[in-house]
Design a protein around this motif. Structure first.
Motif, PDB file in Angstrom:
ATOM      1  N   ILE A  17      34.382 100.567  74.472  1.00 13.81           N
ATOM      2  CA  ILE A  17      34.184  99.419  75.369  1.00 13.81           C
ATOM      3  C   ILE A  17      32.969  98.648  74.867  1.00 13.81           C
ATOM      4  O   ILE A  17      31.850  99.173  74.866  1.00 13.81           O
ATOM      5  N   GLY A  20      30.143  94.584  70.613  1.00 16.59           N
ATOM      6  CA  GLY A  20      28.861  94.171  70.049  1.00 16.59           C
ATOM      7  C   GLY A  20      28.659  94.960  68.758  1.00 16.59           C
ATOM      8  O   GLY A  20      29.526  95.743  68.337  1.00 16.59           O
ATOM      9  N   ASN A  56      19.753  87.160  69.008  1.00 14.15           N
ATOM     10  CA  ASN A  56      18.534  87.926  68.704  1.00 14.15           C
ATOM     11  C   ASN A  56      17.758  87.261  67.573  1.00 14.15           C
ATOM     12  O   ASN A  56      18.131  86.181  67.112  1.00 14.15           O
ATOM     13  N   GLY A  58      17.355  88.283  64.514  1.00 17.07           N
ATOM     14  CA  GLY A  58      17.935  88.430  63.178  1.00 17.07           C
ATOM     15  C   GLY A  58      17.033  89.150  62.186  1.00 17.07           C
ATOM     16  O   GLY A  58      17.165  88.948  60.967  1.00 17.07           O
ATOM     17  N   HIS A  61      14.464  95.243  60.917  1.00 11.26           N
ATOM     18  CA  HIS A  61      13.168  95.889  61.115  1.00 11.26           C
ATOM     19  C   HIS A  61      12.998  97.061  60.150  1.00 11.26           C
ATOM     20  O   HIS A  61      13.963  97.754  59.826  1.00 11.26           O
ATOM     21  N   VAL A 182      36.804  95.406  81.333  1.00 13.06           N
ATOM     22  CA  VAL A 182      37.028  96.739  81.906  1.00 13.06           C
ATOM     23  C   VAL A 182      36.564  96.728  83.360  1.00 13.06           C
ATOM     24  O   VAL A 182      35.419  96.370  83.659  1.00 13.06           O
ATOM     25  N   GLY A 354      17.990  84.861  74.382  1.00 17.20           N
ATOM     26  CA  GLY A 354      18.829  86.060  74.380  1.00 17.20           C
ATOM     27  C   GLY A 354      18.411  86.920  75.550  1.00 17.20           C
ATOM     28  O   GLY A 354      17.314  86.740  76.091  1.00 17.20           O
ATOM     29  N   VAL A 355      19.278  87.830  75.983  1.00 20.50           N
ATOM     30  CA  VAL A 355      18.899  88.735  77.075  1.00 20.50           C
ATOM     31  C   VAL A 355      18.987  90.169  76.569  1.00 20.50           C
ATOM     32  O   VAL A 355      20.033  90.603  76.081  1.00 20.50           O
ATOM     33  N   ARG A 356      17.876  90.895  76.677  1.00 19.20           N
ATOM     34  CA  ARG A 356      17.821  92.280  76.210  1.00 19.20           C
ATOM     35  C   ARG A 356      18.303  93.225  77.311  1.00 19.20           C
ATOM     36  O   ARG A 356      17.971  93.029  78.483  1.00 19.20           O
TER      37      ARG A 356
HETATM   38  C1  LIG Z   1      16.073  88.195  72.224  1.00 18.96           C
HETATM   39  C2  LIG Z   1      16.475  89.408  71.401  1.00 18.96           C
HETATM   40  C3  LIG Z   1      15.919  89.607  70.132  1.00 18.96           C
HETATM   41  C4  LIG Z   1      16.278  90.734  69.384  1.00 18.96           C
HETATM   42  N1  LIG Z   1      15.866  90.833  68.087  1.00 18.96           N
HETATM   43  C5  LIG Z   1      16.313  91.862  67.328  1.00 18.96           C
HETATM   44  C6  LIG Z   1      16.002  91.929  65.944  1.00 18.96           C
HETATM   45  O1  LIG Z   1      15.385  91.022  65.389  1.00 18.96           O
HETATM   46  N2  LIG Z   1      16.428  93.008  65.236  1.00 18.96           N
HETATM   47  C7  LIG Z   1      17.140  94.030  65.819  1.00 18.96           C
HETATM   48  O2  LIG Z   1      17.476  95.002  65.130  1.00 18.96           O
HETATM   49  N3  LIG Z   1      17.483  93.959  67.127  1.00 18.96           N
HETATM   50  C8  LIG Z   1      17.112  92.897  67.871  1.00 18.96           C
HETATM   51  N4  LIG Z   1      17.499  92.804  69.180  1.00 18.96           N
HETATM   52  C9  LIG Z   1      18.286  93.906  69.770  1.00 18.96           C
HETATM   53  C10 LIG Z   1      19.745  93.842  69.378  1.00 18.96           C
HETATM   54  O3  LIG Z   1      20.246  92.524  69.402  1.00 18.96           O
HETATM   55  C11 LIG Z   1      20.538  94.742  70.343  1.00 18.96           C
HETATM   56  O4  LIG Z   1      19.897  95.988  70.427  1.00 18.96           O
HETATM   57  C12 LIG Z   1      21.963  94.951  69.869  1.00 18.96           C
HETATM   58  O5  LIG Z   1      22.596  93.720  69.617  1.00 18.96           O
HETATM   59  C13 LIG Z   1      22.734  95.742  70.909  1.00 18.96           C
HETATM   60  O6  LIG Z   1      24.098  95.695  70.549  1.00 18.96           O
HETATM   61  P1  LIG Z   1      25.196  96.189  71.564  1.00 18.96           P
HETATM   62  O7  LIG Z   1      26.472  96.248  70.818  1.00 18.96           O
HETATM   63  O8  LIG Z   1      24.713  97.439  72.247  1.00 18.96           O
HETATM   64  O9  LIG Z   1      25.227  95.103  72.741  1.00 18.96           O
HETATM   65  P2  LIG Z   1      25.941  93.684  72.855  1.00 18.96           P
HETATM   66  O10 LIG Z   1      25.847  92.920  71.607  1.00 18.96           O
HETATM   67  O11 LIG Z   1      25.374  93.043  74.077  1.00 18.96           O
HETATM   68  O12 LIG Z   1      27.469  94.053  73.085  1.00 18.96           O
HETATM   69  C14 LIG Z   1      27.956  94.589  74.292  1.00 18.96           C
HETATM   70  C15 LIG Z   1      29.381  94.081  74.463  1.00 18.96           C
HETATM   71  O13 LIG Z   1      29.983  94.695  75.608  1.00 18.96           O
HETATM   72  C16 LIG Z   1      30.851  93.757  76.201  1.00 18.96           C
HETATM   73  N5  LIG Z   1      31.096  94.136  77.587  1.00 18.96           N
HETATM   74  C17 LIG Z   1      30.185  94.257  78.585  1.00 18.96           C
HETATM   75  N6  LIG Z   1      30.799  94.612  79.734  1.00 18.96           N
HETATM   76  C18 LIG Z   1      32.126  94.727  79.470  1.00 18.96           C
HETATM   77  C19 LIG Z   1      33.273  95.038  80.266  1.00 18.96           C
HETATM   78  N7  LIG Z   1      33.179  95.333  81.578  1.00 18.96           N
HETATM   79  N8  LIG Z   1      34.478  95.026  79.680  1.00 18.96           N
HETATM   80  C20 LIG Z   1      34.608  94.752  78.342  1.00 18.96           C
HETATM   81  N9  LIG Z   1      33.553  94.423  77.545  1.00 18.96           N
HETATM   82  C21 LIG Z   1      32.324  94.417  78.100  1.00 18.96           C
HETATM   83  C22 LIG Z   1      30.090  92.436  76.071  1.00 18.96           C
HETATM   84  O14 LIG Z   1      30.956  91.329  76.174  1.00 18.96           O
HETATM   85  C23 LIG Z   1      29.450  92.562  74.700  1.00 18.96           C
HETATM   86  O15 LIG Z   1      30.226  91.972  73.683  1.00 18.96           O
HETATM   87  C24 LIG Z   1      17.162  91.694  69.942  1.00 18.96           C
HETATM   88  C25 LIG Z   1      17.727  91.468  71.204  1.00 18.96           C
HETATM   89  C26 LIG Z   1      17.411  90.324  71.918  1.00 18.96           C
HETATM   90  C27 LIG Z   1      18.113  90.073  73.220  1.00 18.96           C
END
Ligand SMILES: Cc1cc2nc3c(=O)[nH]c(=O)nc-3n(C[C@H](O)[C@H](O)[C@H](O)COP(=O)(O)OP(=O)(O)OC[C@H]3O[C@@H](n4cnc5c(N)ncnc54)[C@H](O)[C@@H]3O)c2cc1C
Length: 412
Positions: A17, A20, A56, A58, A61, A182, A354-356
């Motif tokens: 699920i 990302g 993010n 980009g 690190h 989901v 972006g939202v962390r």
């Molecule tokens: C402002 C900012 C700056 C950052 N800078 C860096 C950086 O320079 N270098 C670095 O390494 N990291 C950086 N990060 C952190 C990094 O971007 C994240 O840790 C990483 O992208 C997390 O990936 P993810 O797949 O967990 O989450 P996400 O990319 O958020 O993916 C989660 C996915 O789940 C999906 N989803 C959610 N709920 C549901 C549901 N109910 N049903 C189906 N799908 C769902 C969403 O649509 C989304 O596509 C930064 C983050 C932010 C916000």
């Protein structure tokens, strides 16, 4: 990528699920290690990587910040190398531009030295403590009384990386179901039924990589994980084009160790341009990219989570400062001038945000390390904030290693 209902009736070996970068890296690891595995990636948006992954800084690190021995330290260092190799293999633009961390006040020097020690313990190559003159040589516009030069830091577009992960998954027979939100999870008879807005998908093993919504997915599965995702919005300014030659690499401050964010900094983007930021303001909507974004349900969930008020009591001063800087450009510019004194408000125009997704426990503690929880048939990826994009390939391998014995995927 699919949005229809074909192939959804048989149970998939694995369903992930969240499309990302973490969900996709995990999916790719499953497909590569177990050729022939049936794998579904499910996302509610119409494209992959719609949230944190494409909002993010980009930065690849290097791993200097993280406590030696922590998962963040190990997976960041491993993952950064793998990310560079992956991008080179598939022709995704990246640049190893290096970075300087600058101390601008005497009281920051012990913390700068501690970062240096951590970097050494984490095995970073080429790390150097640098004098004000050396800072100026590397970054002529930067200020600093002492600094660290990290030559291995790079920049990349993580949205592009995630897109390539998705292509490779599909080429290996995996299926990506977009526009499938989901809304329910039911486990029985060794399977989980994933209820989506476009019908049910059944899988033997589920990985919850839903980022900002991962705690909600855990609750749908009745998992006993006492964590709440706190959304922290990060807002950027862009430097005007006439100022774009004032940065050679990246300039970061010495971070406040009480807070899991790095402080506003200057970053070159791989596609051109320079960003300044991000700050870290508590967001009133999980996927709210604007200052005025608000979701009553998200706010109620925050307000009724016991750890929230404990966190608020601990960080209220920092939070007020962040809100002030969010609304006052002068305050934002003031923070940046510590790193680059000749920057002025006229050099900056509002940029993106972006939202962390940051996990908080019931005691009001922001969880620092990456954190995963394994229940009977579901792995919950509970806390993967920055540097999880850098570390994504290593995180994917870590998740697959965690489940491989228990679920006997080796039979595939
Ligand atoms: C402002 C900012 C700056 C950052 N800078 C860096 C950086 O320079 N270098 C670095 O390494 N990291 C950086 N990060 C952190 C990094 O971007 C994240 O840790 C990483 O992208 C997390 O990936 P993810 O797949 O967990 O989450 P996400 O990319 O958020 O993916 C989660 C996915 O789940 C999906 N989803 C959610 N709920 C549901 C549901 N109910 N049903 C189906 N799908 C769902 C969403 O649509 C989304 O596509 C930064 C983050 C932010 C916000």
């Amino acid at each position: 990528m699919k949005s229809g209902i074909t192939s959804k009736s048989f149970p998939f070996d694995v369903a992930i699920i969240g499309a990302g970068i973490v969900g996709l890296a995990t999916g790719l690891e499953f497909c590569t290690r177990f050729p022939g595995i049936s794998l579904a990636i499910i996302d509610k948006e119409e494209t992959v990587a719609a949230h944190q992954t494409s909002h993010n800084s980009g930065v690849i690190h290097s791993g200097i910040y993280y406590k030696p021995g922590s998962l963040k330290a190990r997976l960041c260092v491993e993952g950064a190398d793998e990310m560079v190799r992956f991008c080179r293999q598939y022709g995704i633009p990246l640049e190893i531009c290096g970075k300087v961390i600058v101390a601008t006040k005497e009281e920051e020097i012990p913390r700068l030295e501690e970062l240096y020690r951590r970097g050494k313990q984490n095995g970073l190559a080429g790390l150097r403590i640098i004098s004000p003159e050396e800072i100026q040589e590397l970054e002529p516009h930067a200020a600093g009384i002492r600094g660290i030069h990290i030559p291995s830091t790079g920049i990349v577009d993580y949205g592009k990386v995630a897109g390539k992960f998705a292509d490779l998954i599909v080429n290996q027979g995996g299926q990506v179901f977009l526009l499938h939100e989901v809304v329910g999870l039911k486990s029985f008879d060794g399977q989980t039924i994933i209820e989506t807005t476009q019908g049910e998908i059944t899988a033997k093993l589920v990985i919850n990589c839903a980022g900002l919504q991962s705690d909600k997915i855990s609750r749908l599965a009745n998992a006993k994980i006492d964590l709440q995702i706190i959304p922290f919005r990060g807002e950027y300014y862009d430097l005007v084009s006439s100022k774009r030659d004032c940065l050679k690499s990246l300039i970061y401050p010495v971070p406040d160790p009480r807070f899991p964010f790095l402080g506003v900094h200057f970053t070159r983007r791989i596609g051109g341009g320079i960003e300044a930021g991000p700050n870290a303001v508590l967001a009133f909507k999980r996927e709210g990219y604007l200052k005025r974004s608000f979701d009553g349900r998200d706010v109620m969930e925050l307000a009724t989570f016991p750890g929230f008020w404990l966190m608020a009591a601990k960080y209220w001063q920092t939070s007020l400062g962040e809100y002030y800087r969010s609304w006052s450009k002068a305050a934002f510019v003031h923070a940046l001038q510590r790193l680059m004194p000749d920057i002025s408000a006229n050099d900056l125009v509002p940029g993106g945000s972006g939202v962390r997704a940051q996990a908080l426990d019931t005691h009001g503690k922001l969880i620092d390390d990456f954190y995963f929880s394994l229940t009977a048939r579901i792995v919950h990826v509970c806390n993967v904030p920055s540097p999880a994009a850098t570390a994504s390939i290593a995180i994917g391998r870590y998740i697959v290693n965690t489940v491989v014995d228990r679920f006997d995927l080796s039979q595939k």
